[in-house]
Design a protein around this motif. Structure first.
Motif, PDB file in Angstrom:
ATOM      1  N   ARG A   3      41.819  51.128  43.744  1.00 28.46           N
ATOM      2  CA  ARG A   3      42.012  50.125  42.649  1.00 28.46           C
ATOM      3  C   ARG A   3      43.429  49.316  42.727  1.00 28.46           C
ATOM      4  N   ILE A   4      43.491  48.142  42.752  1.00 30.77           N
ATOM      5  CA  ILE A   4      44.642  47.311  43.071  1.00 30.77           C
ATOM      6  C   ILE A   4      44.913  46.536  41.831  1.00 30.77           C
ATOM      7  N   TRP A  12      48.458  35.987  43.854  1.00 30.56           N
ATOM      8  CA  TRP A  12      48.163  35.864  42.436  1.00 30.56           C
ATOM      9  C   TRP A  12      48.802  35.083  41.344  1.00 30.56           C
ATOM     10  N   ALA A  13      50.213  35.276  41.674  1.00 30.70           N
ATOM     11  CA  ALA A  13      51.176  34.595  40.643  1.00 30.70           C
ATOM     12  C   ALA A  13      50.908  33.185  40.634  1.00 30.70           C
ATOM     13  N   GLU A  51      41.074  45.187  37.165  1.00 34.26           N
ATOM     14  CA  GLU A  51      41.857  45.637  38.476  1.00 34.26           C
ATOM     15  C   GLU A  51      40.910  45.021  39.441  1.00 34.26           C
ATOM     16  N   ALA A  52      41.336  45.308  40.792  1.00 35.44           N
ATOM     17  CA  ALA A  52      40.611  44.392  41.958  1.00 35.44           C
ATOM     18  C   ALA A  52      40.205  45.619  42.829  1.00 35.44           C
ATOM     19  N   VAL A 295      37.164  44.485  38.715  1.00 32.45           N
ATOM     20  CA  VAL A 295      36.243  45.587  37.769  1.00 32.45           C
ATOM     21  C   VAL A 295      37.016  45.834  36.598  1.00 32.45           C
ATOM     22  N   PRO A 296      36.478  46.408  35.637  1.00 31.83           N
ATOM     23  CA  PRO A 296      37.273  46.654  34.295  1.00 31.83           C
ATOM     24  C   PRO A 296      38.430  47.553  34.634  1.00 31.83           C
ATOM     25  N   ARG A 297      39.533  47.495  34.067  1.00 33.35           N
ATOM     26  CA  ARG A 297      40.619  48.269  34.314  1.00 33.35           C
ATOM     27  C   ARG A 297      40.444  49.517  33.354  1.00 33.35           C
ATOM     28  N   VAL A 298      40.625  50.632  34.124  1.00 30.35           N
ATOM     29  CA  VAL A 298      40.688  51.966  33.633  1.00 30.35           C
ATOM     30  C   VAL A 298      41.772  52.342  32.455  1.00 30.35           C
ATOM     31  N   ALA A 299      41.639  52.631  31.314  1.00 30.75           N
ATOM     32  CA  ALA A 299      42.668  52.888  30.360  1.00 30.75           C
ATOM     33  C   ALA A 299      43.416  54.164  30.748  1.00 30.75           C
ATOM     34  N   GLY A 300      44.647  54.085  30.454  1.00 28.43           N
ATOM     35  CA  GLY A 300      45.587  55.323  30.429  1.00 28.43           C
ATOM     36  C   GLY A 300      46.467  55.246  31.904  1.00 28.43           C
TER      37      GLY A 300
END
Length: 300
Positions: A3-4, A12-13, A51-52, A295-300
């Motif tokens: 994940r990125i 991106w900015a 995330e990417a 993709v959905p970001r993983v919490a934590g």
């Protein structure tokens, strides 16, 4: 797959995140958290929720557009090449005759929606999948994709490249048109080698300021909507395109369309807009890009 963080994506900015958010909302679910984003908060929303993943570092990106052709509702004068509605009694998904059989047998007589100046115009309208026909009174007839005959797509540009008619350094739309103008008889024969045939419908209710309707059922947004292979990239997905080392800025896009020639992992077709300038841009786009899927970001 690693994940990125989005902030680590090249360029991106500097991207216009708000433009992509508005495009994304067109196909987002009614309960998608993006619908609660305050104006100006697009970048924070994407970074908080996604995330990417790098899908391919050598994907092919081309461009397409909504052409505008001079034409008429009836055959006559310079307008000799028909654009057809679906065959009578035909249902979506059914196979039909090949391009050669349709044209040589005049199988769609009576199903003409408009007439254009050359067979190449009608052919390229099918390649783009939608377009506008400018009539003598200045009004425009908008045509959208209604289906196809079920035969495989064969690229005219690829055929000419393989035969040495076009240079590998210039396989643009402009080069193809120039070759056809210089070789009209051979050009018409070459068109018949693509057995795929696209049918159209009139889009009376579509406002002129909106783009054509993509496979997702919403108007396409220039520079933000892309066509993808749905077998590898789901429609509605957020995709970050990085043409590394090329003078085309990276951008966040939304998968909202498909195409007969758009096949394979990471294969991308960027919608460039309507008209001549968009066509020049689309015709010159053929590059290798890095294709990232959000993709959905993983919490934590």
């Amino acid at each position: 797959m690693a994940r990125i963080a989005l902030v680590n994506l090249p360029g991106w900015a500097e991207d216009d995140h708000e433009a992509t958010l508005q495009t994304y909302l067109a196909t987002a679910a009614s309960d998608d958290p993006a619908r609660k984003v305050a104006a100006g908060g697009a970048r924070s929303f994407f970074e908080e929720h996604f995330e990417a993943e790098l899908v391919s570092d050598s994907a092919t990106m081309t461009g397409y557009f909504e052409p505008v052709y001079l034409g008429a509702r009836e055959a006559g004068g310079p307008f000799v090449a028909p654009v057809h509605a679906v065959p009578e009694g035909w249902k979506q998904g059914q196979d039909f005759a090949s391009r050669r059989e349709i044209e040589e047998g005049n199988l769609l007589a009576g199903r003409e929606l408009a007439w254009l100046a050359t067979p190449l115009d009608a052919f390229l309208l099918q390649v783009q999948g939608s377009g506008r026909v400018r009539l003598a009174d200045g009004s425009e007839l908008r045509l959208g994709y209604a289906g196809k005959n079920g035969h495989p797509y064969v690229s005219l540009g690829r055929l000419l490249l393989e035969r040495g008619e076009l240079s590998p350094d210039d396989i643009s739309m402009q080069a193809l048109r120039a070759w056809y103008a210089a070789n009209p008889e051979a050009g018409e024969a070459a068109l018949l080698e693509n057995p795929s045939y696209v049918f159209f419908k009139v889009l009376d209710a579509l406002p002129p300021e909106l783009g054509p309707i993509g496979t997702s059922g919403v108007p396409l947004t220039p520079q933000r909507s892309i066509a993808v292979d749905p077998d590898s990239t789901a429609l509605g997905s957020l995709v970050y395109i990085d043409p590394a080392g090329i003078d085309v800025p990276p951008r966040l896009c939304v998968a909202q369309d498909t195409g007969g020639a758009i096949k394979g992992l990471g294969r991308t077709d960027l919608y460039c807009g309507t008209g001549e300038a968009a066509g020049e841009m689309a015709g010159s786009l053929h590059m290798t890009v890095r294709f990232f899927r959000l993709v959905p970001r993983v919490a934590g």
